[in-house]
Write an enzyme that holds these catalytic residues in place. Structure first.
Site, PDB file in Angstrom:
ATOM      1  N   ASP A  18       0.839  -1.213   0.000  1.00 42.65           N
ATOM      2  CA  ASP A  18       0.000   0.000   0.000  1.00 42.65           C
ATOM      3  C   ASP A  18       0.869   1.256   0.000  1.00 42.65           C
ATOM      4  OD1 ASP A  18      -2.619  -1.402   0.429  1.00 42.65           O
ATOM      5  OD2 ASP A  18      -1.568  -2.029   2.233  1.00 42.65           O
ATOM      6  N   GLU A 272       1.564  -6.527  -5.172  1.00 46.24           N
ATOM      7  CA  GLU A 272       1.199  -5.613  -6.261  1.00 46.24           C
ATOM      8  C   GLU A 272       2.404  -4.845  -6.795  1.00 46.24           C
ATOM      9  OE1 GLU A 272      -2.499  -3.759  -6.185  1.00 46.24           O
ATOM     10  OE2 GLU A 272      -1.905  -2.018  -7.344  1.00 46.24           O
TER      11      GLU A 272
HETATM   12  O1  TRH Z   1       4.393  -6.032   0.683  1.00 47.36           O
HETATM   13  P1  TRH Z   1       3.432  -6.672  -0.235  1.00 47.36           P
HETATM   14  O2  TRH Z   1       3.033  -8.040   0.097  1.00 47.36           O
HETATM   15  O3  TRH Z   1       2.153  -5.779  -0.331  1.00 47.36           O
HETATM   16  C1  TRH Z   1       0.830  -6.312  -0.408  1.00 47.36           C
HETATM   17  C2  TRH Z   1       0.230  -6.099  -1.761  1.00 47.36           C
HETATM   18  O4  TRH Z   1       0.280  -4.779  -2.193  1.00 47.36           O
HETATM   19  C3  TRH Z   1      -1.185  -6.588  -1.741  1.00 47.36           C
HETATM   20  O5  TRH Z   1      -1.800  -6.360  -2.993  1.00 47.36           O
HETATM   21  C4  TRH Z   1      -1.938  -5.849  -0.670  1.00 47.36           C
HETATM   22  O6  TRH Z   1      -3.246  -6.314  -0.613  1.00 47.36           O
HETATM   23  C5  TRH Z   1      -1.252  -6.078   0.638  1.00 47.36           C
HETATM   24  O7  TRH Z   1       0.093  -5.628   0.565  1.00 47.36           O
HETATM   25  C6  TRH Z   1      -1.931  -5.335   1.733  1.00 47.36           C
HETATM   26  O8  TRH Z   1       4.078  -6.716  -1.707  1.00 47.36           O
HETATM   27  P2  TRH Z   1       4.315  -5.551  -2.761  1.00 47.36           P
HETATM   28  O9  TRH Z   1       3.023  -5.026  -3.267  1.00 47.36           O
HETATM   29  O10 TRH Z   1       5.238  -6.079  -3.755  1.00 47.36           O
HETATM   30  O11 TRH Z   1       5.025  -4.385  -1.966  1.00 47.36           O
HETATM   31  C7  TRH Z   1       6.343  -4.475  -1.516  1.00 47.36           C
HETATM   32  C8  TRH Z   1       6.967  -3.096  -1.554  1.00 47.36           C
HETATM   33  O12 TRH Z   1       8.266  -3.132  -0.987  1.00 47.36           O
HETATM   34  C9  TRH Z   1       7.156  -2.563  -2.966  1.00 47.36           C
HETATM   35  O13 TRH Z   1       6.929  -1.164  -2.976  1.00 47.36           O
HETATM   36  C10 TRH Z   1       8.623  -2.860  -3.281  1.00 47.36           C
HETATM   37  C11 TRH Z   1       9.220  -2.628  -1.925  1.00 47.36           C
HETATM   38  N1  TRH Z   1      10.505  -3.273  -1.689  1.00 47.36           N
HETATM   39  C12 TRH Z   1      11.614  -2.486  -1.498  1.00 47.36           C
HETATM   40  O14 TRH Z   1      11.524  -1.244  -1.606  1.00 47.36           O
HETATM   41  N2  TRH Z   1      12.815  -3.056  -1.196  1.00 47.36           N
HETATM   42  C13 TRH Z   1      12.953  -4.406  -1.097  1.00 47.36           C
HETATM   43  O15 TRH Z   1      14.065  -4.894  -0.811  1.00 47.36           O
HETATM   44  C14 TRH Z   1      11.791  -5.219  -1.335  1.00 47.36           C
HETATM   45  C15 TRH Z   1      11.891  -6.715  -1.285  1.00 47.36           C
HETATM   46  C16 TRH Z   1      10.589  -4.629  -1.616  1.00 47.36           C
END
Ligand code: TRH
Length: 374
Positions: A18, A272
């Site tokens: 989010d 996402e």
């Molecule tokens: O963290 P998530 O599992 O987020 C989820 C999804 O958005 C899902 O749709 C929603 O319903 C739920 O949250 C509440 O996975 P996502 O979406 O990939 O987000 C991870 C964030 O972290 C993304 O902005 C990328 C960031 N990130 C980094 O900045 N550095 C890192 O090393 C990693 C692994 C991720």
């Protein structure tokens, strides 16, 4: 350049997607569209992982020209913006809704991304709120022209392709992160706890080729620790078993994470935001959707596979690996099929990144949309 002020409201439900999406969108609205953006966040301490410069003790601060306000600083709820983005149905505060009525603000609810066909029919639909004399508009991101598009910074695909094709730039990246990268295959691994990580590590360890596997410390590391016979593991550790070298990374900045995806051969992503980043990286990837009841996440997965691999020779192989990964079991055959199909998958991923980048991006479409609505 617009003089309008935009407010983005973000409630951190779970994990980092989010805030990841909201922070990315806020920055892009400012940098690429010249908008003044305030980002309201309910949990600054979680947000700090994605926005490391955040001072969690401040109610209001400016970072990269975005004004970040703590949701709990409700003294500012009387100043509504001209355009209000309610991210993922996070429910705007009633006092703020009153201020929106006074201001006649435009109100958009940004939905989660899905490739399901119904998304195009529901995108941009208004829902009147007579009690506030306002209209809430539904904005659905998506993969087709009929939807609200995908979040994509202007230069990201070109930057990723440059990095993927320039060995010197890649070496500088690995050096900056203090990582070795001498194996045949480089895999990044970001997953939910129910992913069959043990299966994957076992297969990679006994594989014909050597594998460097990079795991950012945000993932559940317990399964990995157990695989290596340890109680716990932490960022900075490098563990080797047979043909597998596993590197635990610190949680990376958005920019470094993009670069990691661009330099790896295969990326495991989830949720996402990392899913979309993997698309722009133009490399083969396996996506694990956020778990939902009634197998809804598997329907989302199938819808995506249909759209993304529609014209690919490697569709069957990609579908097989994705479905196994999300179902919690990864047979050696599925992984080997995926590896054997890598040239076709690589070609397809690169082509899809270029193809999807021809569509207008989410922020640009959102700005046009908000200029049109009342
Ligand atoms: O963290 P998530 O599992 O987020 C989820 C999804 O958005 C899902 O749709 C929603 O319903 C739920 O949250 C509440 O996975 P996502 O979406 O990939 O987000 C991870 C964030 O972290 C993304 O902005 C990328 C960031 N990130 C980094 O900045 N550095 C890192 O090393 C990693 C692994 C991720």
């Amino acid at each position: 350049m617009h003089e309008l002020r935009w407010d983005v409201f973000c409630k951190i439900v779970d994990n980092l997607g989010d805030i990841g999406v909201c922070w990315r969108l806020a920055r892009q609205l400012h940098m690429e569209h010249g908008l003044q953006v305030r980002l309201w966040i309910d949990d600054l301490s979680v947000a700090k992982r994605v926005i490391p410069a955040l001072d969690v003790t401040l109610q209001k601060q400016v970072i990269q020209d975005i004004t970040i306000v703590s949701w709990h600083a409700n003294t500012m709820f009387d100043q509504a913006a001209e355009v209000v983005i309610e991210a993922f149905g996070c429910e705007l505060p009633p006092v703020y809704l009153d201020a929106m009525t006074q201001k006649r603000s435009k109100w958009v609810n940004l939905e989660y991304l899905s490739a399901e066909p119904w998304v195009g029919d529901f995108h941009a639909k208004p829902s009147p709120r007579p009690q506030h004399n306002l209209t809430r508009h539904f904005y659905f991101p998506g993969f087709t022209e009929a939807t609200g598009g995908l979040i994509r910074e202007r230069d990201i695909v070109a930057q990723n392709q440059l990095l993927a094709s320039d060995i010197q730039l890649q070496n500088a990246f690995w050096k900056r992160l203090n990582l070795t990268h001498d194996a045949h295959l480089r895999v990044s691994l970001f997953y939910y706890p129910h992913a069959p990580v043990h299966d994957l590590l076992t297969i990679m360890a006994s594989g014909r080729q050597t594998t460097d596997c990079y795991v950012p410390a945000s993932s559940d590391l317990q399964q990995i620790a157990r695989f290596f016979g340890k109680d716990s593991i932490a960022a900075g550790e490098n563990l080797t078993y047979k043909n597998l070298s596993l590197h635990v990374l610190p949680f990376l900045s958005h920019q470094d994470y993009d670069q990691l995806l661009a330099v790896c051969d295969i990326n495991f992503v989830r949720g996402e935001d990392s899913w979309i980043r993997a698309i722009w990286a133009g490399k083969p990837f396996i996506w694990q959707p956020y778990f939902q009841t009634e197998n809804t996440h598997m329907k989302k997965l199938d819808a995506f596979l249909e759209v993304f691999y529609a014209h690919s020779d490697a569709k069957q192989v990609a579908c097989e690996a994705h479905r196994y990964w999300s179902a919690g079991h990864m047979p050696e055959t599925a992984w080997n099929h995926f590896l054997n199909a890598l040239p076709a998958l690589r070609h397809h991923a690169r082509q899809q990144a270029q193809q999807l980048a021809k569509q207008a991006d989410l922020a640009s479409k959102l700005v046009i949309f908000c200029n049109k609505i009342q």
